[in-house]
Structure formats: C-alpha cells, structure tokens
Design a protein around this motif. Structure first.
Motif, PDB file in Angstrom:
ATOM      1  N   GLY A 160       0.882  -1.309   0.031  1.00  0.00           N
ATOM      2  CA  GLY A 160       0.005  -0.073   0.099  1.00  0.00           C
ATOM      3  C   GLY A 160       0.725   1.344  -0.050  1.00  0.00           C
ATOM      4  O   GLY A 160       0.287   2.224   0.078  1.00  0.00           O
ATOM      5  N   LYS A 161       2.127   1.058  -0.195  1.00  0.00           N
ATOM      6  CA  LYS A 161       2.849   2.277   0.156  1.00  0.00           C
ATOM      7  C   LYS A 161       3.528   2.644  -1.505  1.00  0.00           C
ATOM      8  O   LYS A 161       3.794   1.707  -2.350  1.00  0.00           O
ATOM      9  CB  LYS A 161       4.048   2.085   0.720  1.00  0.00           C
ATOM     10  N   SER A 162       3.725   3.822  -1.607  1.00  0.00           N
ATOM     11  CA  SER A 162       4.389   4.269  -3.028  1.00  0.00           C
ATOM     12  C   SER A 162       5.680   3.988  -2.944  1.00  0.00           C
ATOM     13  O   SER A 162       6.253   4.016  -1.868  1.00  0.00           O
ATOM     14  CB  SER A 162       4.009   5.721  -3.430  1.00  0.00           C
ATOM     15  N   ILE A 163       6.326   4.061  -4.344  1.00  0.00           N
ATOM     16  CA  ILE A 163       7.993   4.078  -4.299  1.00  0.00           C
ATOM     17  C   ILE A 163       8.568   5.210  -3.606  1.00  0.00           C
ATOM     18  O   ILE A 163       9.661   5.087  -2.609  1.00  0.00           O
ATOM     19  CB  ILE A 163       8.495   3.949  -5.791  1.00  0.00           C
ATOM     20  N   ASP A 164       8.104   6.225  -3.490  1.00  0.00           N
ATOM     21  CA  ASP A 164       8.639   7.684  -3.033  1.00  0.00           C
ATOM     22  C   ASP A 164       8.599   7.457  -1.542  1.00  0.00           C
ATOM     23  O   ASP A 164       9.317   7.818  -0.716  1.00  0.00           O
ATOM     24  CB  ASP A 164       7.897   8.826  -3.530  1.00  0.00           C
ATOM     25  N   GLU A 165       7.398   6.800  -1.182  1.00  0.00           N
ATOM     26  CA  GLU A 165       7.409   6.844   0.094  1.00  0.00           C
ATOM     27  C   GLU A 165       8.015   5.786   0.932  1.00  0.00           C
ATOM     28  O   GLU A 165       8.657   6.070   2.101  1.00  0.00           O
ATOM     29  CB  GLU A 165       5.613   6.146   0.778  1.00  0.00           C
ATOM     30  N   VAL A 166       8.395   4.724   0.235  1.00  0.00           N
ATOM     31  CA  VAL A 166       9.590   3.670   0.873  1.00  0.00           C
ATOM     32  C   VAL A 166      10.727   4.323   0.999  1.00  0.00           C
ATOM     33  O   VAL A 166      11.589   4.206   1.837  1.00  0.00           O
ATOM     34  CB  VAL A 166       9.332   2.352   0.034  1.00  0.00           C
ATOM     35  N   CYS A 167      11.119   4.960  -0.136  1.00  0.00           N
ATOM     36  CA  CYS A 167      12.568   5.613  -0.493  1.00  0.00           C
ATOM     37  C   CYS A 167      12.406   6.440   0.649  1.00  0.00           C
ATOM     38  O   CYS A 167      13.857   6.548   1.370  1.00  0.00           O
ATOM     39  CB  CYS A 167      12.615   6.191  -1.723  1.00  0.00           C
ATOM     40  N   ALA A 168      11.804   7.291   0.938  1.00  0.00           N
ATOM     41  CA  ALA A 168      11.798   8.517   2.041  1.00  0.00           C
ATOM     42  C   ALA A 168      11.935   8.027   3.357  1.00  0.00           C
ATOM     43  O   ALA A 168      12.780   8.319   4.216  1.00  0.00           O
ATOM     44  CB  ALA A 168      10.604   9.347   1.790  1.00  0.00           C
ATOM     45  N   ALA A 169      11.417   6.777   3.628  1.00  0.00           N
ATOM     46  CA  ALA A 169      11.540   6.176   4.994  1.00  0.00           C
ATOM     47  C   ALA A 169      13.087   5.623   5.156  1.00  0.00           C
ATOM     48  O   ALA A 169      13.373   5.662   6.303  1.00  0.00           O
ATOM     49  CB  ALA A 169      10.423   4.976   5.137  1.00  0.00           C
ATOM     50  N   ILE A 170      13.323   4.967   4.137  1.00  0.00           N
ATOM     51  CA  ILE A 170      14.868   4.271   4.119  1.00  0.00           C
ATOM     52  C   ILE A 170      15.812   5.470   4.293  1.00  0.00           C
ATOM     53  O   ILE A 170      16.562   5.484   5.191  1.00  0.00           O
ATOM     54  CB  ILE A 170      15.012   3.555   2.900  1.00  0.00           C
ATOM     55  N   LYS A 171      15.611   6.296   3.535  1.00  0.00           N
ATOM     56  CA  LYS A 171      16.641   7.620   3.486  1.00  0.00           C
ATOM     57  C   LYS A 171      16.578   8.230   4.897  1.00  0.00           C
ATOM     58  O   LYS A 171      17.544   8.775   5.350  1.00  0.00           O
ATOM     59  CB  LYS A 171      16.322   8.599   2.366  1.00  0.00           C
ATOM     60  N   LYS A 172      15.317   8.481   5.617  1.00  0.00           N
ATOM     61  CA  LYS A 172      15.180   9.151   6.666  1.00  0.00           C
ATOM     62  C   LYS A 172      16.052   8.361   7.907  1.00  0.00           C
ATOM     63  O   LYS A 172      16.749   8.968   8.489  1.00  0.00           O
ATOM     64  CB  LYS A 172      13.817   9.190   7.172  1.00  0.00           C
ATOM     65  N   TYR A 173      15.915   7.128   7.888  1.00  0.00           N
ATOM     66  CA  TYR A 173      16.848   6.319   8.691  1.00  0.00           C
ATOM     67  C   TYR A 173      18.146   6.236   8.542  1.00  0.00           C
ATOM     68  O   TYR A 173      18.903   6.499   9.550  1.00  0.00           O
ATOM     69  CB  TYR A 173      16.331   4.827   8.532  1.00  0.00           C
ATOM     70  N   ILE A 174      18.544   6.217   7.348  1.00  0.00           N
ATOM     71  CA  ILE A 174      20.130   6.437   6.935  1.00  0.00           C
ATOM     72  C   ILE A 174      20.513   7.899   7.575  1.00  0.00           C
ATOM     73  O   ILE A 174      21.706   7.989   7.783  1.00  0.00           O
ATOM     74  CB  ILE A 174      20.319   6.210   5.410  1.00  0.00           C
ATOM     75  N   ASP A 175      19.956   8.771   6.943  1.00  0.00           N
ATOM     76  CA  ASP A 175      20.210  10.111   7.333  1.00  0.00           C
ATOM     77  C   ASP A 175      20.235  10.471   8.907  1.00  0.00           C
ATOM     78  O   ASP A 175      21.231  11.041   9.478  1.00  0.00           O
ATOM     79  CB  ASP A 175      19.452  11.079   6.691  1.00  0.00           C
ATOM     80  N   GLU A 176      19.438   9.815   9.459  1.00  0.00           N
ATOM     81  CA  GLU A 176      19.606  10.136  11.175  1.00  0.00           C
ATOM     82  C   GLU A 176      20.608   9.251  11.670  1.00  0.00           C
ATOM     83  O   GLU A 176      21.283   9.652  12.761  1.00  0.00           O
ATOM     84  CB  GLU A 176      18.173   9.483  11.542  1.00  0.00           C
ATOM     85  N   VAL A 177      20.825   8.171  11.110  1.00  0.00           N
ATOM     86  CA  VAL A 177      22.046   7.284  11.661  1.00  0.00           C
ATOM     87  C   VAL A 177      23.556   8.055  11.352  1.00  0.00           C
ATOM     88  O   VAL A 177      24.147   8.110  12.085  1.00  0.00           O
ATOM     89  CB  VAL A 177      22.136   5.828  11.064  1.00  0.00           C
ATOM     90  N   ARG A 178      23.581   8.580  10.000  1.00  0.00           N
ATOM     91  CA  ARG A 178      24.756   9.115   9.789  1.00  0.00           C
ATOM     92  C   ARG A 178      24.928  10.590  10.352  1.00  0.00           C
ATOM     93  O   ARG A 178      26.148  11.147  10.289  1.00  0.00           O
ATOM     94  CB  ARG A 178      24.720   9.487   8.104  1.00  0.00           C
ATOM     95  N   ALA A 179      23.837  11.267  10.880  1.00  0.00           N
ATOM     96  CA  ALA A 179      23.851  12.593  11.315  1.00  0.00           C
ATOM     97  C   ALA A 179      24.892  12.719  12.565  1.00  0.00           C
ATOM     98  O   ALA A 179      24.967  11.734  13.386  1.00  0.00           O
ATOM     99  CB  ALA A 179      22.539  12.994  11.711  1.00  0.00           C
TER     100      ALA A 179
END
Length: 216
Positions: free
Chosen positions: A197-216
C-alpha cells in the motif's frame, strides 16, 4: 557506506535500491540479475536444470558486467531477456547451487571492496554484506506483489494471468526461503519495511530518513 536490502520477489527492492543509489551517488549492484544471467544461459543451452555440473560450468564461464542499468553476459546485452517470466521461474533453480552462489558472492564482495554500494537480493545482509552499516528487509502482501509484477509484464507486452503470477511468486518464495545455500532470511539487525500500500517514493523516504538519522 554499504547498504543491504533483502526481501522476496516483487517487494520493490530493485526499484528502490536504484533510486537510493542515485540519491546518494553510490554504486547499485543488482545481485539478482547475476543469477538471472546464469538461468538465462541454461535456458539457451537446452533447459536442463537438473545438470548441476553443467550449470556450474556455465557460471564459471559467464562474464557478467553492468553498465548503468544495462546488464551484459559474455558481451551480450541481456537486460531485457533475463526479465522474462521463464527466467524468473528458474532463477531459484540455479541460485540454490552452492558452487554458483560461492562464485557470484565472491564477485559481489569484490565489487563492494572499498567503494560505497547498495545491493539487493535474498542474502545480502546475511552473506554478501554481513558488516553493512545499513540493512533493510522489504516485504509486501503476496497479492500486491503479484499485481506489481503483472503491471511490469503488461508494460512489456507479456500477457500472463494474475493467478499464475501469484502462484509462481509463492513458489519462488518457498524455494528462496528453504534452500540450503544463501536462503532468504531477515537478519536480526535489519529494519523491516512493509511496502504494502505504499508508493515507491514513500518507501524511499522512509529508508533515507533512517540512513540520514544514523549518519547525522
């Protein structure tokens, strides 16, 4: 930076991995395409998936390379031909062979080397990149995965009944999860993302959010 994405067929792994690779400017390696190349070669050689020794020999002789989104095997552009339903059906038949997996995993590890990569497949987080900083497991309802696959085939002019596609995906899931070599598993440190039920953009955003938070 190493990013591992695992999950069953039709969960959206390749599409999402390509987008994330582009966003971060890192290399994307479609490990599934490598196994598809071997299955494609077997089909060209007579469709005998019971001859393990012959399949191993074909894998040893296969020279697989990537140029952007194009896939080449022994100098031939197989980008489209390795995506047919027949190749999809038989990919798990070659992926379960220990010697084939060892050969391709060694190549995958070599490509990862000292460069930033994102890989998707069935055993990336568990076997290919066990030390990856970021591991994700993508999944989705089997019916939705079948619908996605049917849309892909329809776009290519390949007609196939949804029920048949769903059955093949379920068979592929069973093969992938139960094979001895490099089975599909969700490693403990992977972030699970249900793409139903999720769009490609929604999934990408969720994954990138996690990566960016860990890298910050």
């Amino acid at each position: 930076m190493q990013i591992a994405i695992d999950g069953p067929a039709g969960a959206g792994k390749s599409t999402i991995a390509k987008m994330i690779a582009a966003d971060y400017g890192i290399i994307y390696l479609d490990t599934g395409a490598m196994y598809r190349c071997i299955a494609h070669r077997v089909l060209l050689q007579g469709d005998d998936f019971s001859d393990t020794e012959k399949i191993i020999k074909l894998a040893q002789e296969a020279e697989i390379r990537f140029e952007g989104e194009k896939v080449f095997c022994n100098g031939e552009d197989v980008t489209e031909s390795i995506r047919t339903p027949l190749v999809s059906l038989h990919t798990s038949d070659v992926a379960c062979i220990k010697e084939v997996r060892e050969l391709l995993v060694a190549q995958q590890k070599k490509i990862a080397g000292d460069q930033s990569v994102i890989m998707d497949g069935r055993d990336i987080g568990s076997v290919v990149l066990p030390e990856a900083e970021y591991k994700f497991f993508l999944d989705a309802d089997v019916t939705e995965r079948a619908i996605r696959r049917k849309k892909e085939l329809d776009a290519k002019g390949i007609e196939k009944e949804l029920a048949s596609i769903k059955q093949e995906i379920q068979q592929r899931d069973d093969n992938d999860r139960n094979r001895v070599e490099g089975p599909l598993v969700q490693v403990e440190d992977a972030i699970v993302v249900d793409t139903t039920g999720k769009s490609i953009d929604e999934v990408c955003a969720a994954i990138k959010k996690y990566i960016d938070e860990v890298r910050a």
